[in-house]
Design an enzyme around this catalytic site. Sequence first.
Site, PDB file in Angstrom:
ATOM      1  N   CYS A 278      21.783  74.470  -5.231  1.00  0.00           N
ATOM      2  CA  CYS A 278      21.125  75.152  -6.335  1.00  0.00           C
ATOM      3  C   CYS A 278      21.390  76.659  -6.230  1.00  0.00           C
ATOM      4  O   CYS A 278      21.276  77.250  -5.156  1.00  0.00           O
ATOM      5  CB  CYS A 278      19.624  74.939  -6.397  1.00  0.00           C
ATOM      6  SG  CYS A 278      19.162  73.225  -6.677  1.00  0.00           S
TER       7      CYS A 278
ATOM      8  N   ARG B 190      27.217  76.238  -5.904  1.00  0.00           N
ATOM      9  CA  ARG B 190      26.047  75.762  -5.168  1.00  0.00           C
ATOM     10  C   ARG B 190      25.457  74.479  -5.748  1.00  0.00           C
ATOM     11  O   ARG B 190      24.567  73.866  -5.157  1.00  0.00           O
ATOM     12  CB  ARG B 190      24.959  76.840  -5.156  1.00  0.00           C
ATOM     13  CG  ARG B 190      25.388  78.115  -4.500  1.00  0.00           C
ATOM     14  CD  ARG B 190      24.267  79.108  -4.492  1.00  0.00           C
ATOM     15  NE  ARG B 190      23.218  78.722  -3.575  1.00  0.00           N
ATOM     16  CZ  ARG B 190      23.189  79.044  -2.291  1.00  0.00           C
ATOM     17  NH1 ARG B 190      24.144  79.766  -1.784  1.00  0.00           N
ATOM     18  NH2 ARG B 190      22.210  78.644  -1.517  1.00  0.00           N
TER      19      ARG B 190
ATOM     20  N   TRP C  59      21.629  71.345  -8.028  1.00  0.00           N
ATOM     21  CA  TRP C  59      22.134  70.192  -7.281  1.00  0.00           C
ATOM     22  C   TRP C  59      20.923  69.277  -7.155  1.00  0.00           C
ATOM     23  O   TRP C  59      19.942  69.604  -6.490  1.00  0.00           O
ATOM     24  CB  TRP C  59      22.641  70.615  -5.907  1.00  0.00           C
ATOM     25  CG  TRP C  59      23.298  69.490  -5.164  1.00  0.00           C
ATOM     26  CD1 TRP C  59      24.593  69.053  -5.298  1.00  0.00           C
ATOM     27  CD2 TRP C  59      22.702  68.652  -4.166  1.00  0.00           C
ATOM     28  NE1 TRP C  59      24.827  68.001  -4.452  1.00  0.00           N
ATOM     29  CE2 TRP C  59      23.691  67.733  -3.735  1.00  0.00           C
ATOM     30  CE3 TRP C  59      21.434  68.582  -3.594  1.00  0.00           C
ATOM     31  CZ2 TRP C  59      23.457  66.758  -2.774  1.00  0.00           C
ATOM     32  CZ3 TRP C  59      21.186  67.615  -2.637  1.00  0.00           C
ATOM     33  CH2 TRP C  59      22.197  66.717  -2.228  1.00  0.00           C
TER      34      TRP C  59
ATOM     35  N   ASN D 183      15.002  76.237  -5.548  1.00  0.00           N
ATOM     36  CA  ASN D 183      16.003  75.629  -4.671  1.00  0.00           C
ATOM     37  C   ASN D 183      15.255  75.114  -3.454  1.00  0.00           C
ATOM     38  O   ASN D 183      14.464  75.844  -2.864  1.00  0.00           O
ATOM     39  CB  ASN D 183      17.027  76.699  -4.249  1.00  0.00           C
ATOM     40  CG  ASN D 183      17.996  76.189  -3.211  1.00  0.00           C
ATOM     41  OD1 ASN D 183      18.244  74.981  -3.110  1.00  0.00           O
ATOM     42  ND2 ASN D 183      18.548  77.099  -2.421  1.00  0.00           N
ATOM     43  N   GLY D 184      15.486  73.854  -3.082  1.00  0.00           N
ATOM     44  CA  GLY D 184      14.803  73.294  -1.915  1.00  0.00           C
ATOM     45  C   GLY D 184      14.043  72.034  -2.301  1.00  0.00           C
ATOM     46  O   GLY D 184      14.301  71.429  -3.352  1.00  0.00           O
TER      47      GLY D 184
ATOM     48  N   GLU E 266      39.095  66.002  10.254  1.00  0.00           N
ATOM     49  CA  GLU E 266      39.002  67.035   9.217  1.00  0.00           C
ATOM     50  C   GLU E 266      39.932  66.702   8.035  1.00  0.00           C
ATOM     51  O   GLU E 266      39.556  66.873   6.875  1.00  0.00           O
ATOM     52  CB  GLU E 266      39.337  68.406   9.833  1.00  0.00           C
ATOM     53  CG  GLU E 266      39.396  69.576   8.877  1.00  0.00           C
ATOM     54  CD  GLU E 266      38.099  69.855   8.131  1.00  0.00           C
ATOM     55  OE1 GLU E 266      37.067  69.259   8.445  1.00  0.00           O
ATOM     56  OE2 GLU E 266      38.147  70.656   7.175  1.00  0.00           O
TER      57      GLU E 266
ATOM     58  N   LYS F  16      38.563  66.139   4.207  1.00  0.00           N
ATOM     59  CA  LYS F  16      39.083  66.880   3.056  1.00  0.00           C
ATOM     60  C   LYS F  16      39.492  65.903   1.957  1.00  0.00           C
ATOM     61  O   LYS F  16      39.214  66.115   0.784  1.00  0.00           O
ATOM     62  CB  LYS F  16      40.302  67.742   3.451  1.00  0.00           C
ATOM     63  CG  LYS F  16      39.982  68.994   4.221  1.00  0.00           C
ATOM     64  CD  LYS F  16      39.449  70.073   3.334  1.00  0.00           C
ATOM     65  CE  LYS F  16      38.316  70.881   3.840  1.00  0.00           C
ATOM     66  NZ  LYS F  16      37.263  70.468   4.649  1.00  0.00           N
TER      67      LYS F  16
ATOM     68  N   GLU G 253      36.334  64.181   0.302  1.00  0.00           N
ATOM     69  CA  GLU G 253      35.484  65.005  -0.564  1.00  0.00           C
ATOM     70  C   GLU G 253      36.228  65.486  -1.806  1.00  0.00           C
ATOM     71  O   GLU G 253      35.601  65.720  -2.838  1.00  0.00           O
ATOM     72  CB  GLU G 253      34.843  66.164   0.198  1.00  0.00           C
ATOM     73  CG  GLU G 253      35.745  67.281   0.609  1.00  0.00           C
ATOM     74  CD  GLU G 253      34.969  68.444   1.264  1.00  0.00           C
ATOM     75  OE1 GLU G 253      35.564  69.123   2.101  1.00  0.00           O
ATOM     76  OE2 GLU G 253      33.795  68.663   0.940  1.00  0.00           O
TER      77      GLU G 253
ATOM     78  N   HIS H  16      41.801  49.150  19.319  1.00  0.00           N
ATOM     79  CA  HIS H  16      40.501  48.523  19.583  1.00  0.00           C
ATOM     80  C   HIS H  16      39.811  48.089  18.296  1.00  0.00           C
ATOM     81  O   HIS H  16      38.617  47.830  18.282  1.00  0.00           O
ATOM     82  CB  HIS H  16      39.610  49.482  20.386  1.00  0.00           C
ATOM     83  CG  HIS H  16      40.192  49.837  21.713  1.00  0.00           C
ATOM     84  ND1 HIS H  16      40.267  48.940  22.758  1.00  0.00           N
ATOM     85  CD2 HIS H  16      40.790  50.967  22.162  1.00  0.00           C
ATOM     86  CE1 HIS H  16      40.856  49.508  23.801  1.00  0.00           C
ATOM     87  NE2 HIS H  16      41.197  50.746  23.456  1.00  0.00           N
TER      88      HIS H  16
ATOM     89  N   LYS I 124      28.058  73.540  -2.169  1.00  0.00           N
ATOM     90  CA  LYS I 124      28.637  74.328  -1.086  1.00  0.00           C
ATOM     91  C   LYS I 124      27.668  74.540   0.070  1.00  0.00           C
ATOM     92  O   LYS I 124      28.016  74.409   1.227  1.00  0.00           O
ATOM     93  CB  LYS I 124      29.093  75.675  -1.653  1.00  0.00           C
ATOM     94  CG  LYS I 124      29.711  76.602  -0.637  1.00  0.00           C
ATOM     95  CD  LYS I 124      31.085  76.129  -0.244  1.00  0.00           C
ATOM     96  CE  LYS I 124      31.771  77.029   0.753  1.00  0.00           C
ATOM     97  NZ  LYS I 124      32.866  76.319   1.421  1.00  0.00           N
TER      98      LYS I 124
HETATM   99  O1  M6R Z   1      27.956  76.220   5.621  1.00  0.00           O
HETATM  100  P1  M6R Z   1      28.204  75.254   6.730  1.00  0.00           P
HETATM  101  O2  M6R Z   1      29.429  75.592   7.522  1.00  0.00           O
HETATM  102  O3  M6R Z   1      27.021  75.062   7.623  1.00  0.00           O
HETATM  103  O4  M6R Z   1      28.477  73.857   6.017  1.00  0.00           O
HETATM  104  C1  M6R Z   1      28.652  72.693   6.763  1.00  0.00           C
HETATM  105  C2  M6R Z   1      29.197  71.577   5.906  1.00  0.00           C
HETATM  106  O5  M6R Z   1      28.311  71.294   4.863  1.00  0.00           O
HETATM  107  C3  M6R Z   1      30.568  71.925   5.315  1.00  0.00           C
HETATM  108  O6  M6R Z   1      31.488  72.262   6.304  1.00  0.00           O
HETATM  109  C4  M6R Z   1      31.124  70.738   4.500  1.00  0.00           C
HETATM  110  O7  M6R Z   1      31.373  69.662   5.338  1.00  0.00           O
HETATM  111  C5  M6R Z   1      32.375  71.140   3.711  1.00  0.00           C
HETATM  112  N1  M6R Z   1      32.199  70.860   2.319  1.00  0.00           N
HETATM  113  C6  M6R Z   1      33.589  70.394   4.115  1.00  0.00           C
HETATM  114  O8  M6R Z   1      34.719  70.845   3.438  1.00  0.00           O
END
Ligand code: M6R
Length: 615
Positions: A2, A27, A75, A101-102, A484, A488, A491, A507, A610
């Site tokens: 948010c 956000r 969000w 927000n929250g 990682e 990527k 998402e 395994h 984000k």
């Molecule tokens: O702001 P932060 O680094 O704490 O965020 C952690 C994760 O939410 C963030 O890295 C998320 O996994 C990304 N969208 C991945 O690309």
Amino acid sequence: MCGIVGYVGSQSALDVVMAGLKRLEYRGYDSAGVAVQADGGLAAAKRAGKLVNLEKELMERPLPAGATGIGHTRWATHGGPTDANAHPHADNAGRVAVVHNGIIENFAVLRAELAERGHDLVSETDTEVVAHLLAEEFSACADLAEAMRLVCGRLEGAFTLVAVHADAPDVVVGARRNSPLVVGVGEGEAFLASDVAAFIDHTRSAIELGQDQVVELRRDGVRVTHFDGTGAEVRPYHVDWDASAAEKGGYASFMLKEIAEQPKAVADTLLGRIDPSGSLTLDEVRIGAAELREVDKVVIVACGTAFHAGLIAKYAIEHWTRIPCEVELASEFRYRDPILDGRSLVVAISQSGETMDTLMALRHAREQGSKVLAICNTNGSTIPRESDAVLYTHAGPEVAVASTKAFLTQLVACYLVALYLGQVRGTKWGDEIQAVIKDLSRISVQVERVLETMEPVRELARSLADKDTVLFLGRHVGHPVALEGALKLKELAYMHAEGFAAGELKHGPIALVEEDLPVVVVVPSPRGRSVLHDKIVSNIQEIRARGARTVVIAEEGDEAVVPYADHLIRIPATPTLLQPLVAAVPLQVFACELATARGNEVDQPRNLAKSVTVE
Ligand code: M6R
């Protein structure tokens, strides 16, 4: 999670707020809404979906002009992404508008109480109760800041709230508990926002709002109080990044821009951290050398991409310092009653500095008497403020939801921390540290070189756009890189993507391999521990024998992999431990291109936000 904007001044509040929301859309983008004070009342508009839907609505049905207003991009947590659930929320008389927000955890009880008193609540959100409570309190005290303080005293959970009242002209009030809110102070105007990006075009002068504080914005200044009404110390700071940093700058997406910025981000993160004699000088690490020498365990807590940075850091920390290092998902950490004490050093990694899971983990660690060192990209955010020390990454603002340049700079910061621990504890000689620093300072140019050779990777990604699954394999530090790469792709491309330790394949997961399944393999340097390299070459042969289409990421000059690579992606030779800094880059480009080929919007992937400020 948010985005919130508030404005009071003499410009068009709608223009300021909408421009701010555009900067904060990363956000959350489930719905958007605004409210302005106009003609002695409030005028509001809100629409489900992205900000563009609200823009359309405002074109079709313009709001009256006003110089005080608030706005929100959502969000969704409580209630789906509908017009009715979009913020701002109002009381029944339409005199109060509030954005949030929250999560207000006791909203059901408050809602029932309000219903008993005859209030009619029309949305499914937790936020709406605040509008009704504010209206009640304001009718008794006629002071919006006081009404906000009283309401906050009744709320449980995490919240940033920003409100206007029709009978409090030229006043915007904000409150914060466990959720971000910054104040911008201009000439005859003031701003509130979840992130300075929302007001950077207007002012660089900002104020950090502390925990459990209320701020009252007027044209001629701001007043900050604690929830109990006592005055709070105001901590102003200067925002030193440029407005252009929050623009796409000619790139098709923020993600592409941020991938391209990585060489600079890596170089900037190293800047000023090495003194002329070659020693590390991490001034920000305000935990004394004596205390660091006593540390008997390092625990890294983080989420998502930052967690993957932590997994890589473990290899460096243990190898260079011989201190045992655990890496924990922040969301799991405090619930398993981890064993911590004054000799544990907890490292919290977070780009945003606002991730609630990580914040809660570090609070738990401090309660157990452990020291917390934050690795963070966002100045003045909650996680570094609540930590004992902080090492800032200098990636500049990261806007795309998928983390790229923050990841690389988190790795650099982790290597620095590991070396620093080695330096103060004497487990690494000065010349050894200098050799690693030299290798690290070459990385920026090496990343640049990787970026220059990405066209075949993009081509490959486009050719795989209709696949359902991609697997990623790695060994040693290549394993977190594989995780990682898979994250990527998940998402951004919404595909089934999984990362495995290559040795683990036999395994179970090898059963997933079928004809033409793309499998990306991150190959360790043959010059490092050759046994690692040899083992992964065998793993590549095993999957190829079962029909996999192998996409091999290997160091320049590694000829052993050539016969087994259906597609070969070359990366510059680096020391084994530093390889993630170059190996992660093709995976970012791959995911971005593949997602684009599937028609996805890479900056705003579905269901995500984000900054994840709820647990
Ligand atoms: O702001 P932060 O680094 O704490 O965020 C952690 C994760 O939410 C963030 O890295 C998320 O996994 C990304 N969208 C991945 O690309």
